[in-house]
Design a protein around this motif. Structure first.
Motif, PDB file in Angstrom:
ATOM      1  N   PHE A 162      13.576  25.231  26.516  1.00 16.06           N
ATOM      2  CA  PHE A 162      12.587  26.161  25.957  1.00 16.06           C
ATOM      3  C   PHE A 162      12.891  26.445  24.492  1.00 16.06           C
ATOM      4  CE2 PHE A 162      10.713  30.235  24.976  1.00 16.06           C
ATOM      5  CZ  PHE A 162       9.491  30.212  25.631  1.00 16.06           C
ATOM      6  N   ALA A 163      14.154  26.722  24.203  1.00 14.12           N
ATOM      7  CA  ALA A 163      14.537  27.047  22.823  1.00 14.12           C
ATOM      8  C   ALA A 163      14.276  25.874  21.880  1.00 14.12           C
ATOM      9  CB  ALA A 163      16.006  27.449  22.777  1.00 14.12           C
ATOM     10  N   MET A 164      14.570  24.667  22.323  1.00 12.20           N
ATOM     11  CA  MET A 164      14.417  23.493  21.458  1.00 12.20           C
ATOM     12  C   MET A 164      12.948  23.181  21.176  1.00 12.20           C
ATOM     13  SD  MET A 164      17.399  21.007  23.042  1.00 12.20           S
ATOM     14  CE  MET A 164      17.204  19.716  21.817  1.00 12.20           C
ATOM     15  N   LEU A 165      12.092  23.365  22.183  1.00 11.62           N
ATOM     16  CA  LEU A 165      10.684  22.992  22.013  1.00 11.62           C
ATOM     17  C   LEU A 165       9.849  24.096  21.368  1.00 11.62           C
ATOM     18  CD1 LEU A 165       9.858  21.019  25.285  1.00 11.62           C
ATOM     19  CD2 LEU A 165      10.225  20.117  22.994  1.00 11.62           C
ATOM     20  N   PHE A 166      10.186  25.348  21.634  1.00  8.05           N
ATOM     21  CA  PHE A 166       9.336  26.439  21.163  1.00  8.05           C
ATOM     22  C   PHE A 166       9.861  27.142  19.919  1.00  8.05           C
ATOM     23  CE2 PHE A 166       7.932  25.899  25.546  1.00  8.05           C
ATOM     24  CZ  PHE A 166       6.557  25.943  25.391  1.00  8.05           C
ATOM     25  N   ALA A 167      11.009  26.705  19.400  1.00  9.99           N
ATOM     26  CA  ALA A 167      11.543  27.302  18.173  1.00  9.99           C
ATOM     27  C   ALA A 167      10.578  27.135  17.006  1.00  9.99           C
ATOM     28  CB  ALA A 167      12.895  26.674  17.840  1.00  9.99           C
ATOM     29  N   GLN A 168       9.821  26.046  16.996  1.00  7.13           N
ATOM     30  CA  GLN A 168       8.903  25.767  15.883  1.00  7.13           C
ATOM     31  C   GLN A 168       7.761  26.777  15.797  1.00  7.13           C
ATOM     32  OE1 GLN A 168       6.197  22.351  16.602  1.00  7.13           O
ATOM     33  NE2 GLN A 168       7.245  22.150  18.587  1.00  7.13           N
ATOM     34  N   PHE A 169       7.472  27.475  16.915  1.00  8.25           N
ATOM     35  CA  PHE A 169       6.343  28.406  16.925  1.00  8.25           C
ATOM     36  C   PHE A 169       6.734  29.835  16.551  1.00  8.25           C
ATOM     37  CE2 PHE A 169       5.298  25.226  20.299  1.00  8.25           C
ATOM     38  CZ  PHE A 169       4.232  24.613  19.635  1.00  8.25           C
ATOM     39  N   LEU A 170       8.022  30.148  16.576  1.00  4.59           N
ATOM     40  CA  LEU A 170       8.484  31.523  16.385  1.00  4.59           C
ATOM     41  C   LEU A 170       9.243  31.670  15.072  1.00  4.59           C
ATOM     42  CD1 LEU A 170       9.500  31.929  20.087  1.00  4.59           C
ATOM     43  CD2 LEU A 170       7.738  33.284  18.950  1.00  4.59           C
ATOM     44  N   PRO A 171       9.047  32.784  14.370  1.00  8.47           N
ATOM     45  CA  PRO A 171       9.586  32.912  13.008  1.00  8.47           C
ATOM     46  C   PRO A 171      11.082  33.186  12.929  1.00  8.47           C
ATOM     47  CG  PRO A 171       8.409  34.924  13.636  1.00  8.47           C
ATOM     48  CD  PRO A 171       8.176  33.920  14.737  1.00  8.47           C
ATOM     49  N   THR A 222       0.969  23.978  26.148  1.00 14.18           N
ATOM     50  CA  THR A 222       0.888  23.644  27.582  1.00 14.18           C
ATOM     51  C   THR A 222       1.597  22.335  27.870  1.00 14.18           C
ATOM     52  OG1 THR A 222      -1.251  24.786  27.728  1.00 14.18           O
ATOM     53  CG2 THR A 222      -0.697  23.272  29.515  1.00 14.18           C
ATOM     54  N   ALA A 223       1.407  21.350  26.998  1.00 15.29           N
ATOM     55  CA  ALA A 223       2.060  20.052  27.183  1.00 15.29           C
ATOM     56  C   ALA A 223       3.573  20.182  27.126  1.00 15.29           C
ATOM     57  CB  ALA A 223       1.576  19.066  26.113  1.00 15.29           C
ATOM     58  N   PHE A 224       4.079  20.997  26.202  1.00 14.98           N
ATOM     59  CA  PHE A 224       5.536  21.209  26.110  1.00 14.98           C
ATOM     60  C   PHE A 224       6.076  21.863  27.380  1.00 14.98           C
ATOM     61  CE2 PHE A 224       5.857  21.354  21.182  1.00 14.98           C
ATOM     62  CZ  PHE A 224       5.818  19.969  21.161  1.00 14.98           C
ATOM     63  N   HIS A 225       5.333  22.807  27.929  1.00 17.18           N
ATOM     64  CA  HIS A 225       5.790  23.470  29.160  1.00 17.18           C
ATOM     65  C   HIS A 225       5.834  22.479  30.321  1.00 17.18           C
ATOM     66  CE1 HIS A 225       5.556  27.107  32.093  1.00 17.18           C
ATOM     67  NE2 HIS A 225       6.785  26.725  31.869  1.00 17.18           N
ATOM     68  N   ILE A 226       4.847  21.613  30.397  1.00 21.77           N
ATOM     69  CA  ILE A 226       4.838  20.581  31.442  1.00 21.77           C
ATOM     70  C   ILE A 226       6.084  19.706  31.332  1.00 21.77           C
ATOM     71  CG2 ILE A 226       3.646  18.509  32.279  1.00 21.77           C
ATOM     72  CD1 ILE A 226       1.010  19.837  31.422  1.00 21.77           C
ATOM     73  N   LEU A 227       6.416  19.320  30.106  1.00 25.50           N
ATOM     74  CA  LEU A 227       7.584  18.465  29.890  1.00 25.50           C
ATOM     75  C   LEU A 227       8.882  19.195  30.239  1.00 25.50           C
ATOM     76  CD1 LEU A 227       6.532  16.754  26.530  1.00 25.50           C
ATOM     77  CD2 LEU A 227       6.359  15.831  28.836  1.00 25.50           C
ATOM     78  N   ILE A 228       8.951  20.500  29.919  1.00 27.42           N
ATOM     79  CA  ILE A 228      10.153  21.277  30.262  1.00 27.42           C
ATOM     80  C   ILE A 228      10.336  21.330  31.766  1.00 27.42           C
ATOM     81  CG2 ILE A 228      11.129  23.604  30.296  1.00 27.42           C
ATOM     82  CD1 ILE A 228       9.978  24.043  27.535  1.00 27.42           C
ATOM     83  N   VAL A 229       9.251  21.614  32.498  1.00 33.01           N
ATOM     84  CA  VAL A 229       9.319  21.697  33.964  1.00 33.01           C
ATOM     85  C   VAL A 229       9.772  20.358  34.549  1.00 33.01           C
ATOM     86  CG1 VAL A 229       7.957  22.019  36.060  1.00 33.01           C
ATOM     87  CG2 VAL A 229       7.605  23.531  34.108  1.00 33.01           C
ATOM     88  N   MET A 230       9.307  19.275  33.961  1.00 30.15           N
ATOM     89  CA  MET A 230       9.705  17.950  34.431  1.00 30.15           C
ATOM     90  C   MET A 230      11.203  17.727  34.234  1.00 30.15           C
ATOM     91  SD  MET A 230       8.651  15.062  35.760  1.00 30.15           S
ATOM     92  CE  MET A 230       6.872  15.085  35.530  1.00 30.15           C
ATOM     93  N   VAL A 231      11.711  18.121  33.083  1.00 29.21           N
ATOM     94  CA  VAL A 231      13.132  17.915  32.773  1.00 29.21           C
ATOM     95  C   VAL A 231      14.017  18.829  33.612  1.00 29.21           C
ATOM     96  CG1 VAL A 231      14.881  18.101  30.975  1.00 29.21           C
ATOM     97  CG2 VAL A 231      12.678  17.047  30.445  1.00 29.21           C
ATOM     98  N   ILE A 232      13.583  20.073  33.843  1.00 26.73           N
ATOM     99  CA  ILE A 232      14.376  21.033  34.621  1.00 26.73           C
ATOM    100  C   ILE A 232      14.738  20.460  35.982  1.00 26.73           C
ATOM    101  CG2 ILE A 232      14.237  23.237  35.859  1.00 26.73           C
ATOM    102  CD1 ILE A 232      12.694  24.379  33.536  1.00 26.73           C
ATOM    103  N   SER A 233      13.830  19.687  36.571  1.00 31.79           N
ATOM    104  CA  SER A 233      14.056  19.154  37.915  1.00 31.79           C
ATOM    105  C   SER A 233      15.259  18.226  37.990  1.00 31.79           C
ATOM    106  CB  SER A 233      12.805  18.407  38.392  1.00 31.79           C
ATOM    107  OG  SER A 233      12.543  17.275  37.568  1.00 31.79           O
ATOM    108  N   LEU A 234      15.746  17.754  36.850  1.00 21.47           N
ATOM    109  CA  LEU A 234      16.891  16.837  36.840  1.00 21.47           C
ATOM    110  C   LEU A 234      18.231  17.561  36.835  1.00 21.47           C
ATOM    111  CD1 LEU A 234      15.638  14.208  34.224  1.00 21.47           C
ATOM    112  CD2 LEU A 234      15.569  14.035  36.711  1.00 21.47           C
TER     113      LEU A 234
END
Length: 339
Positions: free
Chosen positions: A290-299, A264-276
């Motif tokens: 999304f790819a940079m932050l969530f790559a660690q969770f997917l095999p 959830t925290a990563f998604h909040i940060l992504i939404v914040m960055v997207i606005s720029l």
């Protein structure tokens, strides 16, 4: 919907398809097919449902502010407002088109433009305030990871926070400092006065009357604490539901051992960055983040690209398609004289 808006919408669709194609170009299709067979589609439906709830809760906020003014807005028109906003935000840089399109939708329902502007700005201030609150919480949880692993993004995150904070301050100044609003309007009317002085004079009288109504409504709403607190609480839960969407997508892709708070925290940060990102919908930056932050969770890369595509379809394209549908619906006139 105007022809120009339709053209921009088609362009954004084509860009999105191009990004999806580019992302899938290196994916092993056999591996991807195996992953699809193991997908839990019920969790992906929950993610879609979360987006629907997000939009419905925003409609609740609209009704809280409008109905508090002793006018009753139908549920159909209340729901049209966030849907049209999704479309407006999605086709304009920095999501600047959402506010004017909401204004048009509310005017179609019979709400005075001055009052509608005040309601929309107050709603936007509450929304931006909740973004800042959620961002501070996310910063405590996820910033260290970004600073350690994704150095360049740490600067974007802080810059995004400062931009949102500046937006809140600017909006409050416009709402409660009439002299500033009049000055801004005077600057806007200078080119009109030069080319069409007669129309400028007539339009200025109308605009001045709406500005007076706008500031009166702003003051009244800011003193109506029950309505304001209801809007704050509903908006907070609205955003929490939205921020959980990637978590539901991960569950749908079989990633069960994951920290919901961190996701959830990563998604909040992504939404914040997207606005720029100046491109409508933050296209390009959103997918990269999304790819940079969530790559660690997917095999594997196949699941990562699939997760990113689903996330964008739900949080971006779904809202725009719903906005087009909302445009085709006729407005119900507001009921007056009722609590």
């Amino acid at each position: 919907m105007t022809k120009r808006n339709g053209i921009v919408f088609v362009i954004m669709l084509l860009i999105g398809l191009g990004i999806f194609y580019w992302s899938f170009r290196t994916v092993n299709l056999h591996e991807f097919a195996q992953d699809l067979r193991q997908t839990n589609w019920w969790w992906l439906l929950v993610a879609v449902g979360a987006m629907v709830i997000y939009l419905l809760l925003e409609a609740v906020v609209v009704k809280v502010f409008v109905n508090d003014a002793h006018e009753k807005l139908s549920w159909k028109d209340a729901i049209r407002v966030p849907l049209v906003e999704q479309f407006g935000n999605g086709i304009t840089p920095f999501a600047t088109g959402g506010q004017p399109m909401q204004m048009i939708t509310m005017a179609q329902a019979g709400i005075d433009p001055g009052r509608a502007g005040s309601i929309l700005l107050m709603k936007f201030v509450v929304y931006q305030g909740m973004i800042v609150v959620n961002f501070i919480l996310a910063l405590v949880i996820g910033y260290q990871y970004i600073a350690d692993k994704l150095h360049a993004w740490a600067l974007f995150v802080i810059l995004g926070f400062l931009v949102h904070l500046a937006v809140i301050v600017g909006l409050l100044l416009v709402m409660y400092w009439p002299a500033l609003t009049n000055t801004l309007v005077q600057w806007l009317f200078k080119p009109i006065q030069r080319f069409k002085p007669d129309k400028a004079t007539a339009w200025r009288e109308t605009v001045d009357a709406k500005i007076v109504n706008f500031h009166q409504e702003s003051v009244r709403m800011s003193h109506d604490w029950p309505a304001l607190w209801r809007a704050i609480v509903v908006t907070f839960f609205q955003m929490m539901v939205y921020y959980l969407i990637p978590y539901f997508i991960l569950l749908g892709l079989g990633v069960s051992h994951v920290n919901v708070i961190l996701v959830t925290a990563f998604h909040i940060l992504i939404v914040m960055v997207i606005s720029l990102f100046p491109i409508p919908g933050g296209t390009g930056g959103a997918e990269t983040g999304f790819a940079m932050l969530f790559a660690q969770f997917l095999p594997n890369a196949a699941l990562l690209v699939f997760a990113m595509a689903i996330w964008r379809l739900i949080t971006y394209y779904m809202g725009m398609f719903a906005g087009i549908l909302a445009f085709s619906l006729s407005a119900d006139k507001i009921e007056r004289g009722k609590e």
